[in-house]
Design a protein around this motif. Structure first.
Motif, PDB file in Angstrom:
ATOM      1  N   LEU A  39      41.433  37.344  37.868  1.00 15.21           N
ATOM      2  CA  LEU A  39      40.780  37.508  36.564  1.00 15.21           C
ATOM      3  C   LEU A  39      39.630  36.527  36.329  1.00 15.21           C
ATOM      4  O   LEU A  39      38.955  36.613  35.306  1.00 15.21           O
ATOM      5  CB  LEU A  39      41.807  37.356  35.435  1.00 15.21           C
ATOM      6  CG  LEU A  39      42.846  38.459  35.320  1.00 15.21           C
ATOM      7  CD1 LEU A  39      43.882  38.105  34.259  1.00 15.21           C
ATOM      8  CD2 LEU A  39      42.179  39.793  35.010  1.00 15.21           C
ATOM      9  N   ARG A  40      39.393  35.621  37.247  1.00 14.37           N
ATOM     10  CA  ARG A  40      38.378  34.589  36.999  1.00 14.37           C
ATOM     11  C   ARG A  40      36.975  35.160  36.839  1.00 14.37           C
ATOM     12  O   ARG A  40      36.133  34.551  36.197  1.00 14.37           O
ATOM     13  CB  ARG A  40      38.434  33.505  38.067  1.00 14.37           C
ATOM     14  CG  ARG A  40      37.883  33.867  39.399  1.00 14.37           C
ATOM     15  CD  ARG A  40      38.107  32.744  40.415  1.00 14.37           C
ATOM     16  NE  ARG A  40      37.486  33.018  41.677  1.00 14.37           N
ATOM     17  CZ  ARG A  40      38.009  33.752  42.645  1.00 14.37           C
ATOM     18  NH1 ARG A  40      39.206  34.298  42.480  1.00 14.37           N
ATOM     19  NH2 ARG A  40      37.361  33.955  43.766  1.00 14.37           N
ATOM     20  N   ASP A  41      36.721  36.341  37.389  1.00 14.21           N
ATOM     21  CA  ASP A  41      35.392  36.932  37.278  1.00 14.21           C
ATOM     22  C   ASP A  41      35.294  38.016  36.215  1.00 14.21           C
ATOM     23  O   ASP A  41      34.238  38.614  36.059  1.00 14.21           O
ATOM     24  CB  ASP A  41      34.960  37.500  38.633  1.00 14.21           C
ATOM     25  CG  ASP A  41      34.744  36.405  39.671  1.00 14.21           C
ATOM     26  OD1 ASP A  41      34.296  35.310  39.293  1.00 14.21           O
ATOM     27  OD2 ASP A  41      35.052  36.649  40.849  1.00 14.21           O
ATOM     28  N   GLY A  42      36.384  38.299  35.507  1.00 14.77           N
ATOM     29  CA  GLY A  42      36.296  39.300  34.450  1.00 14.77           C
ATOM     30  C   GLY A  42      37.576  40.087  34.248  1.00 14.77           C
ATOM     31  O   GLY A  42      38.603  39.808  34.851  1.00 14.77           O
ATOM     32  N   ARG A  71      49.626  32.616  25.982  1.00 17.36           N
ATOM     33  CA  ARG A  71      48.209  32.620  25.596  1.00 17.36           C
ATOM     34  C   ARG A  71      47.275  32.245  26.745  1.00 17.36           C
ATOM     35  O   ARG A  71      46.253  31.617  26.546  1.00 17.36           O
ATOM     36  CB  ARG A  71      47.977  31.736  24.377  1.00 17.36           C
ATOM     37  CG  ARG A  71      48.700  32.251  23.159  1.00 17.36           C
ATOM     38  CD  ARG A  71      48.377  31.447  21.954  1.00 17.36           C
ATOM     39  NE  ARG A  71      49.091  32.033  20.802  1.00 17.36           N
ATOM     40  CZ  ARG A  71      49.221  31.430  19.664  1.00 17.36           C
ATOM     41  NH1 ARG A  71      48.705  30.239  19.472  1.00 17.36           N
ATOM     42  NH2 ARG A  71      49.867  32.011  18.677  1.00 17.36           N
ATOM     43  N   MET A  72      47.669  32.636  27.946  1.00 20.80           N
ATOM     44  CA  MET A  72      46.799  32.438  29.104  1.00 20.80           C
ATOM     45  C   MET A  72      45.891  33.634  29.305  1.00 20.80           C
ATOM     46  O   MET A  72      44.783  33.490  29.829  1.00 20.80           O
ATOM     47  CB  MET A  72      47.624  32.202  30.366  1.00 20.80           C
ATOM     48  CG  MET A  72      48.334  30.892  30.360  1.00 20.80           C
ATOM     49  SD  MET A  72      49.157  30.656  31.937  1.00 20.80           S
ATOM     50  CE  MET A  72      49.307  28.893  31.907  1.00 20.80           C
ATOM     51  N   VAL A  73      46.376  34.813  28.960  1.00 27.77           N
ATOM     52  CA  VAL A  73      45.572  36.024  29.055  1.00 27.77           C
ATOM     53  C   VAL A  73      45.589  36.737  27.708  1.00 27.77           C
ATOM     54  O   VAL A  73      46.485  36.533  26.891  1.00 27.77           O
ATOM     55  CB  VAL A  73      46.076  36.996  30.165  1.00 27.77           C
ATOM     56  CG1 VAL A  73      46.001  36.358  31.542  1.00 27.77           C
ATOM     57  CG2 VAL A  73      47.473  37.501  29.877  1.00 27.77           C
ATOM     58  N   SER A  74      44.584  37.556  27.519  1.00 32.19           N
ATOM     59  CA  SER A  74      44.533  38.408  26.330  1.00 32.19           C
ATOM     60  C   SER A  74      44.134  39.805  26.785  1.00 32.19           C
ATOM     61  O   SER A  74      43.777  40.020  27.950  1.00 32.19           O
ATOM     62  CB  SER A  74      43.560  37.846  25.288  1.00 32.19           C
ATOM     63  OG  SER A  74      42.278  37.683  25.846  1.00 32.19           O
ATOM     64  N   THR A  75      44.197  40.758  25.877  1.00 39.11           N
ATOM     65  CA  THR A  75      43.942  42.149  26.230  1.00 39.11           C
ATOM     66  C   THR A  75      42.837  42.743  25.367  1.00 39.11           C
ATOM     67  O   THR A  75      42.514  42.243  24.297  1.00 39.11           O
ATOM     68  CB  THR A  75      45.203  43.008  26.043  1.00 39.11           C
ATOM     69  OG1 THR A  75      45.612  42.935  24.684  1.00 39.11           O
ATOM     70  CG2 THR A  75      46.322  42.555  26.945  1.00 39.11           C
ATOM     71  N   TYR A  84      42.948  43.248  30.930  1.00 39.86           N
ATOM     72  CA  TYR A  84      43.375  41.857  30.771  1.00 39.86           C
ATOM     73  C   TYR A  84      42.245  40.927  31.157  1.00 39.86           C
ATOM     74  O   TYR A  84      41.455  41.231  32.054  1.00 39.86           O
ATOM     75  CB  TYR A  84      44.600  41.575  31.649  1.00 39.86           C
ATOM     76  CG  TYR A  84      45.851  42.207  31.102  1.00 39.86           C
ATOM     77  CD1 TYR A  84      46.716  41.482  30.299  1.00 39.86           C
ATOM     78  CD2 TYR A  84      46.149  43.538  31.379  1.00 39.86           C
ATOM     79  CE1 TYR A  84      47.858  42.066  29.779  1.00 39.86           C
ATOM     80  CE2 TYR A  84      47.287  44.126  30.858  1.00 39.86           C
ATOM     81  CZ  TYR A  84      48.131  43.383  30.053  1.00 39.86           C
ATOM     82  OH  TYR A  84      49.250  43.957  29.533  1.00 39.86           O
ATOM     83  N   ARG A  85      42.170  39.791  30.466  1.00 43.09           N
ATOM     84  CA  ARG A  85      41.179  38.760  30.773  1.00 43.09           C
ATOM     85  C   ARG A  85      41.807  37.411  30.498  1.00 43.09           C
ATOM     86  O   ARG A  85      42.792  37.302  29.762  1.00 43.09           O
ATOM     87  CB  ARG A  85      39.915  38.945  29.942  1.00 43.09           C
ATOM     88  CG  ARG A  85      40.138  38.723  28.452  1.00 43.09           C
ATOM     89  CD  ARG A  85      38.855  38.964  27.660  1.00 43.09           C
ATOM     90  NE  ARG A  85      39.107  38.921  26.246  1.00 43.09           N
ATOM     91  CZ  ARG A  85      39.525  39.924  25.496  1.00 43.09           C
ATOM     92  NH1 ARG A  85      39.750  41.091  26.051  1.00 43.09           N
ATOM     93  NH2 ARG A  85      39.727  39.783  24.205  1.00 43.09           N
ATOM     94  N   HIS A  90      40.484  27.294  30.871  1.00 46.59           N
ATOM     95  CA  HIS A  90      41.372  26.220  31.307  1.00 46.59           C
ATOM     96  C   HIS A  90      42.380  26.651  32.376  1.00 46.59           C
ATOM     97  O   HIS A  90      42.615  25.904  33.326  1.00 46.59           O
ATOM     98  CB  HIS A  90      42.074  25.579  30.109  1.00 46.59           C
ATOM     99  CG  HIS A  90      41.101  24.967  29.155  1.00 46.59           C
ATOM    100  ND1 HIS A  90      40.311  23.894  29.494  1.00 46.59           N
ATOM    101  CD2 HIS A  90      40.767  25.303  27.893  1.00 46.59           C
ATOM    102  CE1 HIS A  90      39.544  23.581  28.476  1.00 46.59           C
ATOM    103  NE2 HIS A  90      39.784  24.433  27.493  1.00 46.59           N
ATOM    104  N   ALA A  91      42.972  27.825  32.260  1.00 48.12           N
ATOM    105  CA  ALA A  91      43.912  28.285  33.294  1.00 48.12           C
ATOM    106  C   ALA A  91      43.177  28.465  34.614  1.00 48.12           C
ATOM    107  O   ALA A  91      43.679  28.088  35.671  1.00 48.12           O
ATOM    108  CB  ALA A  91      44.587  29.585  32.869  1.00 48.12           C
ATOM    109  N   ARG A  92      41.967  29.016  34.558  1.00 51.49           N
ATOM    110  CA  ARG A  92      41.152  29.170  35.767  1.00 51.49           C
ATOM    111  C   ARG A  92      40.881  27.813  36.404  1.00 51.49           C
ATOM    112  O   ARG A  92      41.013  27.638  37.605  1.00 51.49           O
ATOM    113  CB  ARG A  92      39.829  29.864  35.428  1.00 51.49           C
ATOM    114  CG  ARG A  92      38.929  30.046  36.643  1.00 51.49           C
ATOM    115  CD  ARG A  92      37.473  30.318  36.257  1.00 51.49           C
ATOM    116  NE  ARG A  92      36.902  29.303  35.390  1.00 51.49           N
ATOM    117  CZ  ARG A  92      36.476  28.087  35.794  1.00 51.49           C
ATOM    118  NH1 ARG A  92      36.604  27.734  37.050  1.00 51.49           N
ATOM    119  NH2 ARG A  92      35.968  27.223  34.943  1.00 51.49           N
TER     120      ARG A  92
END
Length: 125
Positions: A39-42, A71-75, A84-85, A90-92
């Protein structure tokens, strides 16, 4: 938590230490680390993520649900698809730093030191 936002949250007595441990616990899973890398690119849909990380869509959905609660990803809804993104950078960055640390653990010159502009820039040894 009613913390004074002017205080440094990086002290040993930080009120965020236990929450930070929960973040590390959430990242202590190879599938979740791979999801963050993907997910780091989108944005990506569950099926595409499942293909990238080599797991079933059902398994990826379970991981994403936990990551969403943390709360690491959202939709975002796109018609009938759910994309998903990463919620923030910060997680990345945590995953990138963990990968860089793993490279250091192998000894020698880590790959991220040999590739300027490929994620290692600004990284001190």
């Amino acid at each position: 938590m009613n913390a004074d936002t002017n205080e440094c949250s990086l002290g040993a007595d930080s009120q965020y230490v236990e929450l930070a441990v929960e973040v590390f616990s959430m990242l202590a899973d190879g599938t979740r680390v791979r999801i963050i890398l993907a997910l780091r690119d989108g944005e990506m849909a569950v099926g595409a993520l499942a293909d990238v990380v080599g797991k079933s869509p059902a398994a990826v959905s379970q991981h994403l649900a936990k990551m969403r609660l943390a709360r690491m990803v959202s939709t975002r809804q796109d018609g009938t698809r759910v994309l998903y993104r990463l919620e923030n950078e910060h997680a990345r960055q945590l995953v990138a730093d963990a990968i860089f640390q793993a490279e250091h653990a192998l000894g020698g010159e880590p790959a991220h030191h040999r590739l300027p502009g490929k994620g290692g820039e600004g990284h001190a040894s």
